[in-house]
Scaffold this active site. Structure first.
Site, mmCIF file in Angstrom:
data_model
loop_
_atom_site.group_PDB
_atom_site.id
_atom_site.type_symbol
_atom_site.label_atom_id
_atom_site.label_comp_id
_atom_site.label_asym_id
_atom_site.label_seq_id
_atom_site.Cartn_x
_atom_site.Cartn_y
_atom_site.Cartn_z
ATOM 1 N N ILE A 152 0.764 -1.115 -0.089
ATOM 2 C CA ILE A 152 0.117 0.104 -0.233
ATOM 3 C C ILE A 152 0.537 1.300 -0.173
ATOM 4 O O ILE A 152 0.643 2.252 -0.897
ATOM 5 C CB ILE A 152 -0.851 -0.094 1.162
ATOM 6 C CG1 ILE A 152 -2.034 -1.860 1.324
ATOM 7 C CG2 ILE A 152 -1.631 1.234 1.278
ATOM 8 C CD1 ILE A 152 -2.646 -0.916 2.323
ATOM 9 N N ASP A 171 11.715 2.734 5.855
ATOM 10 C CA ASP A 171 11.181 1.112 6.134
ATOM 11 C C ASP A 171 11.931 -0.410 6.932
ATOM 12 O O ASP A 171 12.895 0.461 5.482
ATOM 13 C CB ASP A 171 10.559 0.843 4.446
ATOM 14 C CG ASP A 171 9.762 -0.480 4.886
ATOM 15 O OD1 ASP A 171 10.614 -1.345 5.385
ATOM 16 O OD2 ASP A 171 8.568 -0.978 4.258
ATOM 17 N N ASP A 256 -8.953 7.108 9.152
ATOM 18 C CA ASP A 256 -9.738 5.995 9.279
ATOM 19 C C ASP A 256 -10.279 4.972 10.249
ATOM 20 O O ASP A 256 -10.692 4.030 9.664
ATOM 21 C CB ASP A 256 -9.881 5.324 7.493
ATOM 22 C CG ASP A 256 -10.327 4.794 7.426
ATOM 23 O OD1 ASP A 256 -11.472 5.071 7.011
ATOM 24 O OD2 ASP A 256 -9.913 3.485 6.851
ATOM 25 N N GLU A 261 -13.313 0.167 17.849
ATOM 26 C CA GLU A 261 -14.178 0.513 16.485
ATOM 27 C C GLU A 261 -14.840 -0.691 16.592
ATOM 28 O O GLU A 261 -15.060 -1.118 16.978
ATOM 29 C CB GLU A 261 -13.079 0.070 14.958
ATOM 30 C CG GLU A 261 -12.331 0.902 14.763
ATOM 31 C CD GLU A 261 -11.161 0.097 13.189
ATOM 32 O OE1 GLU A 261 -12.108 -0.561 13.256
ATOM 33 O OE2 GLU A 261 -10.684 1.212 13.211
ATOM 34 N N HIS A 280 -13.568 3.913 8.720
ATOM 35 C CA HIS A 280 -12.411 2.515 8.242
ATOM 36 C C HIS A 280 -13.201 1.492 7.123
ATOM 37 O O HIS A 280 -13.450 0.850 6.619
ATOM 38 C CB HIS A 280 -12.521 1.376 9.321
ATOM 39 C CG HIS A 280 -11.578 0.489 9.202
ATOM 40 N ND1 HIS A 280 -11.183 -0.720 10.483
ATOM 41 C CD2 HIS A 280 -10.690 -0.067 7.725
ATOM 42 C CE1 HIS A 280 -9.665 -0.984 9.921
ATOM 43 N NE2 HIS A 280 -9.258 -1.098 8.424
ATOM 44 N N LEU A 281 -12.965 2.768 6.258
ATOM 45 C CA LEU A 281 -13.614 2.850 4.885
ATOM 46 C C LEU A 281 -12.598 2.414 3.478
ATOM 47 O O LEU A 281 -12.160 1.948 2.708
ATOM 48 C CB LEU A 281 -13.953 3.619 4.417
ATOM 49 C CG LEU A 281 -15.071 4.708 4.896
ATOM 50 C CD1 LEU A 281 -16.135 6.289 5.035
ATOM 51 C CD2 LEU A 281 -15.880 3.156 4.659
ATOM 52 N N GLY A 282 -11.650 2.238 4.544
ATOM 53 C CA GLY A 282 -9.716 2.033 3.527
ATOM 54 C C GLY A 282 -9.855 1.149 2.332
ATOM 55 O O GLY A 282 -9.961 1.242 1.302
ATOM 56 N N ALA A 283 -10.763 -0.171 2.421
ATOM 57 C CA ALA A 283 -10.740 -1.187 1.888
ATOM 58 C C ALA A 283 -12.326 -1.150 0.879
ATOM 59 O O ALA A 283 -12.712 -2.538 0.819
ATOM 60 C CB ALA A 283 -10.894 -3.271 2.100
#
Length: 528
Positions: A152, A171, A256, A261, A280-283
């Site tokens: 991602i 990273d 998000d 939750e 939590h709309l990422g997917a």
């Protein structure tokens, strides 16, 4: 006929994929509760789920013929993977199916935050025209810091470059060469905090990343920095960011994901004007939902009809004879990889796994893959195992080298894992004790004989009188019980390496105190 149960809602196209495979029979029963699933699971060879079905140990006890569980999506929190592995059941997911959708959501949050789109919309819907109030920011030429450059994060970086942002990234298991290939300047986490105008999170939630963006990190950032988190709740310290938003240190946040939750209606973030929140709309796009359905159905059907394995999250079952001999070496190699993955980053280019004696005779490939999985485990968004580790390493510009040597290095059998980087190299060698337990016998040039499990404190210091005593006293005063301690010496260099096995967790404050001891060079806490 292989019978497949689909126990969550799935797209028609996905169901057609399953039904179209010769030799596969499908039953579609979405919405099954745990007891209902347990009652019927015994008659199926495959199970396809989303997030609704809870595949617990209780359910798996009744799965007499189940061979594969396919999760349409990334997260597998609703599957007891250890219990599945013990029964020889493969667990698969679709790790890249949601990647584009989640990355696009992060970019959308960033743009909405910069231009205050939701706040302006709410104002207009209340009958106001507050043009001056919602003056935004231009993002062209600004610096975007990407925390985590997995699937991602790399997509976010790519899209951001198209928007003419200057992209830097952090990273710990991405090589600088690979970063250069994707157009990202690889920096330390502190430099990312210092230079970024906007920071977006794309790391897994681990002990290392929990509250990674918190009170101390805000002090290092520019005034008015924008924060985006569409990864995992808990990476951003919610208490600290509320304070930073109120003070103006953080100019705005778009979140998000949350620690709990659904969020409580009383959550202080809901009361701030400079925050954008989504549930939590990422997917959550129709394309992503369709894609993961198609992918998982094809994966499950191919495994049941041809034996092909893709995106497996656990180790496929082995014969009892091979598993009995190989399992101790797999445990040893994973622990060596986990250990090296928690030492100082070295800008890794290569992971080299050398097997001698019995370990080499059984084949280095599974041992090397498991060691690699251990090394990557704490730095990836999705669970990593011996199947997925080589692919993940390739994506990060890391080579895996497998070596079999006749030289047993003084042991009947041994596994050596070496992480080679542009900055430095880490090497750990292990063997099995008489009772089959993993032992660490060499680490970065120091000879040891240490158990490798639980919570460990690894210390590197000048070999001076009093250092060990001060460490023991300090840990004792903090109520940290020491169960074992091993010491390795480099007499020529006048330095020592010690490995302390302790009960429970080690507070950050204790680590900082240990680092202040005179002649101490480094202190690392390692969880195995």
């Amino acid at each position: 006929m292989a019978k497949v149960l689909v126990s969550d809602k799935l797209s028609d196209a996905g169901l057609e994929i399953l039904k179209g495979f010769p030799g596969v029979e499908v039953e579609y029963k979405p919405g099954l509760k745990e007891d209902e699933l347990r009652e019927v699971i015994g008659g199926f060879d495959g199970l396809v789920i989303r997030s609704g079905s809870k595949v617990t140990a209780k359910v798996l006890e009744a799965a007499a013929r189940l061979k594969v569980i396919g999760r349409a999506g990334i997260g597998v929190d609703n599957v007891d993977i250890p219990a599945a592995s013990k029964k020889g059941i493969i667990v698969m997911n679709t790790p890249t199916g949601n990647a584009v959708t989640t990355a696009e959501h992060a970019i959308t949050l960033m743009l909405s935050l910069a231009r205050k789109i939701p706040q302006a919309t709410a104002s207009m819907k209340s009958g106001k025209w507050e043009k001056a109030k919602f003056e935004g920011r231009e993002i062209t030429g600004k610096t975007l810091g990407v925390l985590g450059l997995g699937n991602i994060g790399r997509i976010v970086a790519n899209r951001a470059q198209g928007l003419q942002l200057n992209v830097i990234g952090y990273d710990p298991v991405l090589s600088s060469e690979r970063a250069k290939e994707i157009g990202v300047e690889l920096v330390s986490v502190d430099e990312l905090f210092r230079r970024s105008d906007i920071i977006t999170c794309h790391t897994p939630l681990t002990a290392d990343t929990k509250n990674l963006i918190g009170a101390e990190s805000f002090k290092k950032m520019k005034d008015g920095v924008l924060i985006v988190n569409a990864a995992r709740g808990g990476i951003v310290d919610e208490v600290a960011i509320v304070d930073a938003l109120k003070s103006g240190k953080v100019g705005g946040a778009a979140l998000d994901v949350f620690v709990e939750e659904p969020c409580s209606p009383e959550h202080p973030l809901l009361k701030l004007d400079n925050v954008i929140l989504t549930p939590h709309l990422g997917a959550s796009t129709s394309e992503a939902q369709e894609r993961v359905s198609l992918e998982i159905c094809e994966q499950v059907a191919k495994y049941l009809t041809t034996g092909e394995i893709k995106n497996a999250l656990n180790v496929p079952s082995l014969s009892k004879e091979v598993a009995a001999k190989l399992e101790p070496y797999l445990l040893l190699s994973r622990k060596l990889g986990l250990l090296l993955g928690q030492l100082e980053p070295v800008d890794v280019r290569e992971v080299r796994v050398t097997c001698t004696g019995e370990a080499g005779e059984m084949g280095v490939r599974p041992i090397a893959n498991v060691a690699l999985a251990g090394y990557l485990a704490r730095h990836c968004e999705t669970p990593i195992n011996q199947v997925s580790a080589p692919h993940e390493a390739k994506e990060r510009g890391i080579s895996l080298v497998e070596v079999v040597e006749s030289n047993t290095r003084g042991f009947a059998s041994a596994v050596q894992v070496t992480v080679i980087g542009a900055i430095d190299t880490h090497t750990a060698t292990g063997t099995l004790s008489a009772d089959g337990e993993p032992r660490l016998v060499h680490l970065n040039g120091y000879e040891l004989d240490a158990h490798i499990h639980g919570s460990l404190i690894l210390m590197h210091n000048d070999d001076r009188a009093g250092v060990i005593g001060k460490v023991g006293t300090m840990l004792g005063e903090r109520g940290i019980n020491i169960s074992r301690m091993q010491l390795g010496l480099d007499k020529k260099a006048g330095r020592a390496l010690s490995l302390w096995t302790v009960d429970g967790t080690v507070p950050d404050a204790a680590v900082e105190e240990l680092r202040k001891i005179e002649f101490m060079r480094s202190v690392n806490v390692v969880e195995l």
